[in-house]
Design a protein around this motif. Sequence first.
Motif, PDB file in Angstrom:
ATOM      1  N   ALA A  92      -7.114  -7.202   5.304  1.00 11.08           N
ATOM      2  CA  ALA A  92      -5.892  -7.891   4.884  1.00 11.08           C
ATOM      3  C   ALA A  92      -4.648  -7.126   5.320  1.00 11.08           C
ATOM      4  N   ALA A  93      -4.771  -5.808   5.420  1.00 14.12           N
ATOM      5  CA  ALA A  93      -3.634  -4.981   5.841  1.00 14.12           C
ATOM      6  C   ALA A  93      -3.444  -4.978   7.352  1.00 14.12           C
ATOM      7  N   GLY A  94      -4.333  -5.688   8.077  1.00  8.41           N
ATOM      8  CA  GLY A  94      -4.175  -5.808   9.521  1.00  8.41           C
ATOM      9  C   GLY A  94      -5.002  -4.838  10.338  1.00  8.41           C
ATOM     10  N   GLU A  95      -5.884  -4.081   9.678  1.00 11.77           N
ATOM     11  CA  GLU A  95      -6.710  -3.121  10.418  1.00 11.77           C
ATOM     12  C   GLU A  95      -7.745  -3.861  11.266  1.00 11.77           C
ATOM     13  N   ARG A  96      -7.985  -3.356  12.479  1.00 15.37           N
ATOM     14  CA  ARG A  96      -9.041  -3.910  13.320  1.00 15.37           C
ATOM     15  C   ARG A  96     -10.414  -3.483  12.797  1.00 15.37           C
ATOM     16  N   ASN A  97     -11.445  -4.251  13.179  1.00 15.16           N
ATOM     17  CA  ASN A  97     -12.796  -3.914  12.711  1.00 15.16           C
ATOM     18  C   ASN A  97     -13.199  -2.510  13.125  1.00 15.16           C
ATOM     19  N   SER A  98     -12.843  -2.114  14.349  1.00 13.21           N
ATOM     20  CA  SER A  98     -13.223  -0.773  14.803  1.00 13.21           C
ATOM     21  C   SER A  98     -12.513   0.299  13.983  1.00 13.21           C
ATOM     22  N   ASP A  99     -11.248   0.040  13.593  1.00 13.89           N
ATOM     23  CA  ASP A  99     -10.512   1.013  12.776  1.00 13.89           C
ATOM     24  C   ASP A  99     -11.117   1.105  11.377  1.00 13.89           C
ATOM     25  N   ILE A 100     -11.501  -0.050  10.830  1.00 10.75           N
ATOM     26  CA  ILE A 100     -12.134  -0.058   9.507  1.00 10.75           C
ATOM     27  C   ILE A 100     -13.434   0.730   9.550  1.00 10.75           C
ATOM     28  N   ALA A 101     -14.217   0.500  10.598  1.00 10.13           N
ATOM     29  CA  ALA A 101     -15.497   1.209  10.734  1.00 10.13           C
ATOM     30  C   ALA A 101     -15.285   2.707  10.771  1.00 10.13           C
ATOM     31  N   GLU A 102     -14.268   3.145  11.509  1.00  9.45           N
ATOM     32  CA  GLU A 102     -14.023   4.581  11.637  1.00  9.45           C
ATOM     33  C   GLU A 102     -13.581   5.181  10.311  1.00  9.45           C
ATOM     34  N   GLN A 103     -12.768   4.456   9.551  1.00 10.73           N
ATOM     35  CA  GLN A 103     -12.289   4.976   8.271  1.00 10.73           C
ATOM     36  C   GLN A 103     -13.404   5.074   7.241  1.00 10.73           C
ATOM     37  N   LEU A 104     -14.336   4.102   7.262  1.00  9.76           N
ATOM     38  CA  LEU A 104     -15.357   4.034   6.218  1.00  9.76           C
ATOM     39  C   LEU A 104     -16.695   4.624   6.656  1.00  9.76           C
ATOM     40  N   PHE A 105     -16.758   5.183   7.872  1.00 13.91           N
ATOM     41  CA  PHE A 105     -18.002   5.785   8.386  1.00 13.91           C
ATOM     42  C   PHE A 105     -19.143   4.768   8.415  1.00 13.91           C
ATOM     43  N   LEU A 131     -16.293  -9.098  -5.687  1.00 10.51           N
ATOM     44  CA  LEU A 131     -16.728  -8.429  -4.470  1.00 10.51           C
ATOM     45  C   LEU A 131     -17.380  -7.107  -4.835  1.00 10.51           C
ATOM     46  N   THR A 132     -18.339  -6.695  -4.015  1.00 14.29           N
ATOM     47  CA  THR A 132     -18.884  -5.360  -4.194  1.00 14.29           C
ATOM     48  C   THR A 132     -17.802  -4.351  -3.824  1.00 14.29           C
ATOM     49  N   PRO A 133     -17.936  -3.081  -4.257  1.00 17.24           N
ATOM     50  CA  PRO A 133     -16.909  -2.087  -3.898  1.00 17.24           C
ATOM     51  C   PRO A 133     -16.687  -1.982  -2.395  1.00 17.24           C
ATOM     52  N   GLN A 134     -17.775  -2.006  -1.608  1.00 18.33           N
ATOM     53  CA  GLN A 134     -17.597  -1.887  -0.160  1.00 18.33           C
ATOM     54  C   GLN A 134     -16.937  -3.132   0.417  1.00 18.33           C
ATOM     55  N   GLU A 135     -17.308  -4.317  -0.104  1.00 14.57           N
ATOM     56  CA  GLU A 135     -16.668  -5.540   0.369  1.00 14.57           C
ATOM     57  C   GLU A 135     -15.176  -5.531   0.044  1.00 14.57           C
ATOM     58  N   ALA A 136     -14.836  -5.094  -1.167  1.00 16.71           N
ATOM     59  CA  ALA A 136     -13.422  -5.050  -1.560  1.00 16.71           C
ATOM     60  C   ALA A 136     -12.644  -4.087  -0.671  1.00 16.71           C
ATOM     61  N   GLN A 137     -13.258  -2.949  -0.356  1.00 15.15           N
ATOM     62  CA  GLN A 137     -12.598  -1.955   0.488  1.00 15.15           C
ATOM     63  C   GLN A 137     -12.349  -2.513   1.888  1.00 15.15           C
ATOM     64  N   ILE A 138     -13.359  -3.167   2.453  1.00 14.31           N
ATOM     65  CA  ILE A 138     -13.220  -3.757   3.783  1.00 14.31           C
ATOM     66  C   ILE A 138     -12.199  -4.892   3.754  1.00 14.31           C
ATOM     67  N   ALA A 139     -12.223  -5.696   2.689  1.00 10.38           N
ATOM     68  CA  ALA A 139     -11.285  -6.813   2.574  1.00 10.38           C
ATOM     69  C   ALA A 139      -9.842  -6.316   2.536  1.00 10.38           C
TER      70      ALA A 139
END
Length: 925
Positions: free
Chosen positions: A880-893, A868-876
């Motif tokens: 996997a930890a149960g974060e919602r897409n909107s929460d992931i977006a906010e954390q990763l800008f 996986l690319t670094p960003q893909e691994a981070q999102i994955a």
Amino acid sequence: MESVNPALQLVGHIDERSRIGALLQDAVKGSSGVLVLSGPPGIGKTALLGEAAERAEGFMIVRVTGVESEMGFGYAGVHQFVAPLLSHADGLPGPQRLALDAALGRALHTEFDPFVVALALLSLLGEAARGHPVLVCVDDAHWLDRDSAMAIGFVARRLQAERVAMLVAVREAAEPHIGFDRLPRMQLHALSASDARALVRSTASGIVRGSVADVIVAAAGGNPLALVELPKALTDEQLDGASPLPDPLPLGPGLVSLFTARLSRLGVGAQTALLLVATEQQGQELLFRRAAGALSVDWDQAAAEAEASGLLTRSPVVTFLHPLVRSAVYYGAAAERRRGAHAAIASALASTDDLDRRAWHLAAAVVEADERVAEALEAAAEAARRRGSPSLAANYLRRAAELTPSPARATTRMLEAARAELIAGDVPTAREIIGRAAVDPAWEREHADAGWTQALTDLVEGRARDAARVLGGLLPMIDGNDREAAEGASIASVAASVAAGHLIDDATRRAIADGISRLGASRAPSDLVGGLSDALIRRWSDGAAGLGPLRRVVAAIAGNPESVEQAAGHHLHVAFYNLVLAAQELLDDRAWEDLAQAWIRTSRRTGALTALPLALGSLSWLEVVQGRFRSAASHLAEIEDIVSLTGVRGLLGEPAPAAVMREAWRGNDEATRTGARRMMNDALDRGQGIGVDQGHAALTLLELGAGRYDAALRFAQRVNDHDAIPFGMLSRADFVEAAVRSGHPELVPTALETLTTLAAASSTPWARGTLARASALSADGAEAEEHFTVALSELSASSIVTDVARTQLLYGEWLRRARRKREARTALEHALHTFESIGAIGYAGRARAELAATGSHRRTRSAPPDALTPQEAQIARLAAAGERNSDIAEQLFITTSTVEYHLRKVFVKLGVRSRTELARMDLPS
């Protein structure tokens, strides 16, 4: 699927139009793109943006235009950006909505993070693009206010899969700090002669003889705006050759005079209406009506005449049809009329809550010094500072200084403006302001103020040794009873001294120690920030003697980090730097984390773009030793984003120390050596001894992990020789391990004695555990085992996972050599599990080799089927930890659309169909 219209008629610029067309088509298909159009005024940038908007059928259009006089107003461009997107604002996460409302002045909420404002813009775009592709046209970006430029530039760099096309028009000579310098760029060039003649004939009001067209083409130099505007100044007889042409034709600034000629045909009322619009760019018709009334002008009648002339539009807001018109109106008016317009706008704003803009217009309405207006500007500056816009605060303070009757007070305000620019990250401007601040040698206080502001500038640029030299000579000049100056100089002196470290000469060292001691003599016992300066300097100059007082100060402040702001005032961020260094030196991981997090929150809230990278760097270093490599990587990426905006690395170093230490823990030989070499060379160039010591500390760790103990000893010795802050205890513990393992036991007693003194004074679990581990290495039999037991107990009470694992590794090695293989396997298994789980490859290899020596064998973890690319691994990992897409977006800008796009790719690469399956995967660290 939406379609893109065929290109409309526009002469020339074939390549640019083709690339814009491709950008629009990509947005229709589902991907985002950005293009910066660069060129001189009038070359066709605005026309290309206009044509793009015409071609973008089915798109939502977001238009932003930079205005030169609006550069001093925070988030003026953001107002324009969000206007068509506000219907989506209700869906924003709470913090983003609050930050955006505060930035737009629509809420009483006064504290916000500028990066959360930028994230709100990104979220708004992402939501809007779910319904239609979006075209963002940013014209005259070089005239955007700094806050808006940084926010929109932040958005531009994160567009990926949102169906957004962004076009940015900027003058070719614009400064790179406007926020758009790392984006795809096309330089616009002059039209060819044939295209230029075609443009003249297609836009002129009458027949243009060939020879006349040639003269216009030559005079215009291929500039489309000049080609369109020059014929408008000529009569039909001149165009068809019946009358001679003026010689020479107007060029450059003469274009403005073309508009001026058209303006002169309007009535006085219409000219006044245009001047009001040129003076205030918010475009609020009610405001203009009030201001016109103050000038005895009928707004509706005057505005209607101006609109009929083709120079003005009143829908959706009141604005000019071409940016040059505004320049022509404003600068074509007499100075007295311009001041009258500003006074009328200020009067109209008196009934609103917009005190900042009112103060600005009041300042533009006066010529002579006026303390009342200067005080209004100073109050506006403080409000801007609280809102997180130090650059706006600096603008207000500079103007306040110009209007201050007292020369000494004017100098003070100028220096305050310089310090605000330093916080905002604009060091060149800060230096220019300092140079302009007139300081009479007889003004002792102002002279000292200028001196330590200059030293602070050196410090912000990372030139710690230079700052220390200036401050060493300055401290004797400061009156201890002047608390503001005494605290500012003391705090800056401590930061410079610790950062410069062993690179400071003895004379400067003595001058700083003596100067801070003298200023501290009149300090109140309750002054914790002042006490911190005293204690840190004692540790720096007298060794372990300063650790006891340092521990008491850190314990008092760490329990209430918000008290730092009240105690340190405008010296807040340098005080936080010193506090975090103190917590590091004490090996107080809890205080370190609390203070670093508080510093980050404060830096975000106050818009301190020079302090935020340092605060993030402090936290990321801790995260590395806590084994939280992924979190550290996220903060390191944010650091690089901020540095790319400001161009200021400051005391952080290049690269960031935590990045090098992370590579050392991961066992990356080449990356660690290359990073350490770059960091140490940069540190030497800028006089930062701390950077040299950080490089040697990372190399020590690398060599220990690889079992190259002779090399580790050489690097550890260099740190120990300096008695460096904040490495006093950790470097000596590493030195003891390297000395014992390389067969130099004679070096251990002295190092262990100093470590014992330091650990006793610090008395934190991390410090006590570090001492116990080092003691175990130099002991035998039951005594060694007792030390290992204490070390594991103490370190387990801390958050330092890496040191727990290192101790388990050393204990396992000791047990194996004592022929207690079963117990050794248990300790080594624990160590290996930790090293593998956090990605400490070098140490994992050392633990695996020790396990093999006990007769146990473990296979390394298998990698995912596809990398996986670094960003893909981070999102994955977050998914996997149960974060919602909107929460992931906010954390990763990033936007939720980008999260969804990458998750689809992750699922394909890993062969999973759900987040449940993803959670079962052994994802890469």
